[in-house]
Scaffold this motif. Structure first.
Motif, mmCIF file in Angstrom:
data_model
loop_
_atom_site.group_PDB
_atom_site.id
_atom_site.type_symbol
_atom_site.label_atom_id
_atom_site.label_comp_id
_atom_site.label_asym_id
_atom_site.label_seq_id
_atom_site.Cartn_x
_atom_site.Cartn_y
_atom_site.Cartn_z
ATOM 1 N N ALA A 332 0.835 -1.205 0.000
ATOM 2 C CA ALA A 332 0.000 0.000 0.000
ATOM 3 C C ALA A 332 0.870 1.255 0.000
ATOM 4 O O ALA A 332 0.563 2.241 -0.689
ATOM 5 C CB ALA A 332 -0.913 -0.005 1.226
ATOM 6 N N PRO A 456 -4.494 -3.634 -0.220
ATOM 7 C CA PRO A 456 -3.519 -2.539 -0.247
ATOM 8 C C PRO A 456 -4.026 -1.296 -0.974
ATOM 9 O O PRO A 456 -3.711 -0.168 -0.558
ATOM 10 C CB PRO A 456 -2.309 -3.153 -0.962
ATOM 11 N N ALA A 460 -4.187 2.357 0.699
ATOM 12 C CA ALA A 460 -3.429 3.470 0.121
ATOM 13 C C ALA A 460 -4.330 4.669 -0.150
ATOM 14 O O ALA A 460 -3.961 5.819 0.149
ATOM 15 C CB ALA A 460 -2.747 3.014 -1.165
#
Length: 565
Positions: A332, A456, A460
């Protein structure tokens, strides 16, 4: 009042989070007396010596070592052997029939009654004729277990059990049933308490069950991590054969159901644990959720100085192990740096055991591959945007300093109970991004961002959104700190248990005779109120015109009002 505090493998001999919670509870309730009963702890080298300095309200400490004696020296006669065979056989029949179903039926009720009768029958045998250690390890026990597994109605997997598997199950039951052989259940032990408080399920709660059975002492059970759930998680396919796992799961399920049935009140630490208890048959009316208490003073400086954080720094804090899913966090972060090249990630924590050390090494290698040490216009050669640190180092001398360094604190776990690190970040006034596991949503309560685990990209995007919006970070951090100070402090935890103690005792008969200095009964030491059965706040009975209304009162054992015992 006098409280018998039942612990397992910890306070006052071993440290850790559970022992710290027990110590804060005892010290915070200085108006009560405490007798400590520690299961799975050996006696100290010298009388009265404890690793933890005990407060004056602790009267005494009694221990039961983790390993019972190889032979307790008890030789049963013919009558006692027959009683043991009957009771243990009934217990084995209830266990071999499987766990309780999700819907109550006559069969499950019958097996629950059989398990309950056998359990207390074994306890009575141990009390009258001596300990059960030798009997539980005997061939008689293994034979009774084998007959139960071959009987009609037994689980299909139980019918497949062979002698080595039966021996393994019998050995596990012997360890689990060791509280039956203790000498704690008399007027000089738990019988002298007004209340038993088991700080966990399993053997500690079993000791509380026996105090209730023999002495009528009400039982309070606190579970911050549900013991039955821990057993299920720890008994994976690679740990034992299907027959052993099925029989042990049935035993622990039956024991948990009996604990939840008999306890005066249950205090889970979060809604996740509460749902487990309700699923196992606990009555909702006897459940009170009490969040763990944490010391907020050590995070006060960080919480009151939100501007100390690096505006581009992400922080992860915790014990390193595979369940924390740092691999997804690193992937991420690779996505985050595409949007925010100036971002940095600080991973602060020590590995948990050999598996954690191996996992930390894997994460270091992955970080070096994802973020090679080369100039990229923002970082110089050798300046990796990911750092691995431990508490006590120059960059993070204290736990509060680790949280204070981050603009956003991340929790990336795939398995989590009560997220203590998340509460610590909230006390520091930090905006958080967490995965939706365990009690995370319950703890956050709208003061942080929550994303699916093992995702991820979602992690993010949430982090980038907060890095771009400092005003939103400030609002979420302030709201998070206010929520943590309201719900998750030591003070609220102690106050909640004080009220629960009084509630339980006010509904329980007074059994203890108060003596004066000369040892004679002290008259009028206990108020002579009567106990009103049923609901205290129920509707008043309807009276006929012209007649006075008088609610029927049945005088039973006198009870003391809250705080007067």
């Amino acid at each position: 009042m006098r409280v018998g505090l039942l612990t397992e493998g910890g306070y006052p001999y071993v440290g850790g989070d559970a022992a710290l919670w027990c110590d804060r509870l005892v010290r915070g309730l200085g108006q009560h007396e405490f007798d400590l009963y520690a299961l799975g702890c050996g006696p100290c080298p010298e009388e009265g010596e404890h690793p933890v300095a005990l407060p004056p309200q602790v009267n005494r400490v009694r221990t039961a070592p983790p390993r019972a004696a190889e032979a307790d020296g008890v030789a049963y006669g013919r009558r006692a052997r027959r009683r043991f065979t009957e009771r243990y056989g009934e217990l084995a029949l209830a266990v071999s029939a499987g766990t309780l179903g999700t819907d109550a039926d006559s069969t499950s009720d019958e097996q629950a009654d059989r398990f309950r009768s056998a359990l207390y029958g074994l306890a009575e045998l141990a009390r009258e004729d001596g300990g059960l250690v030798g009997a539980l390890r005997s061939d008689t026990a293994v034979s009774a277990l084998e007959r139960a597994c071959r009987a009609p109605g037994a689980l299909r997997t139980a019918r497949e059990a062979r002698v080595p598997e039966l021996l393994a199950v019998a050995a596990h039951l012997e360890r689990a049933l060791r509280p039956l052989s203790l000498d704690w259940y008399d007027d000089d032990g738990l019988g002298a308490a007004d209340l038993c408080h088991a700080t966990t399920g399993g053997p500690a709660a079993l000791a509380g069950l026996l105090a209730r059975h023999f002495c009528g002492v009400p039982l309070l059970v606190t579970e911050y991590g549900v013991r039955l759930r821990s057993h299920y998680l720890g008994a994976g396919p690679g740990t034992a054969t299907p027959a052993v796992r099925a029989l042990l799961a049935a035993f622990h399920g039956r024991l948990a159901a009996e604990v939840y049935r008999a306890a005066a009140l249950l205090t889970p630490g979060n809604a996740h644990a509460r749902r487990w208890q309700e699923r196992c048959g606990a009555d909702r009316a006897r459940i009170r959720t009490v969040y763990p208490g944490m010391d907020a003073t050590r995070f006060a400086e960080a919480g009151e100085s939100p501007d100390r954080a690096g505006p581009h720094t992400l922080v992860w804090v915790g014990g390193v192990e595979p369940a924390k899913d740092l691999v997804s966090l690193l992937h991420a972060f690779a996505e985050i740096r595409k949007e925010r090249p100036e971002a940095r990630l600080r991973i602060v924590g020590a590995p948990l055991g050999a598996q954690g050390a191996a996992y930390l090494g894997h994460c270091r290698v992955l970080a070096a591959q994802l973020f090679p040490d080369e100039a990229d216009g923002v970082h110089a050669v050798g300046d990796n945007p990911v750092s691995f640190e431990e508490i006590g180092g120059p960059e993070a001398p204290t736990l509060a300093d680790a949280y204070a360094a981050g603009a956003v604190v991340i929790l990336s776990s795939v398995v989590e109970g009560f997220p203590i690190s998340l509460v610590e970040a909230m006390l520091c006034g930090r905006a958080t991004v967490s995965t939706d596991v365990g009690a995370v949503v319950e703890v956050i309560g709208g003061t942080g961002l929550v994303v699916p685990p093992r995702n991820p990209r979602a992690l993010a995007e949430a982090c980038v959104g907060l890095l771009r919006d400092p005003e939103r970070r400030a609002r979420l951090g302030a709201a998070a700190r206010a929520r943590a100070l309201e719900l998750f402090t030591v003070e609220q935890n102690v106050a909640a248990f004080h009220g629960i103690y009084l509630e339980i005792v006010s509904h329980s008969p007074v059994r203890r005779v108060v003596l004066d200095a000369a040892g004679a009964p002290l008259p009028f030491a206990t108020p002579a109120e009567s106990r009103v059965p049923g609901h205290w706040t129920g509707p008043a009975p309807r009276a006929l015109p012209g007649w006075a209304t008088t609610a029927p009162v049945r005088a039973t054992s006198p009870v003391a009002p809250g705080g007067a015992r």
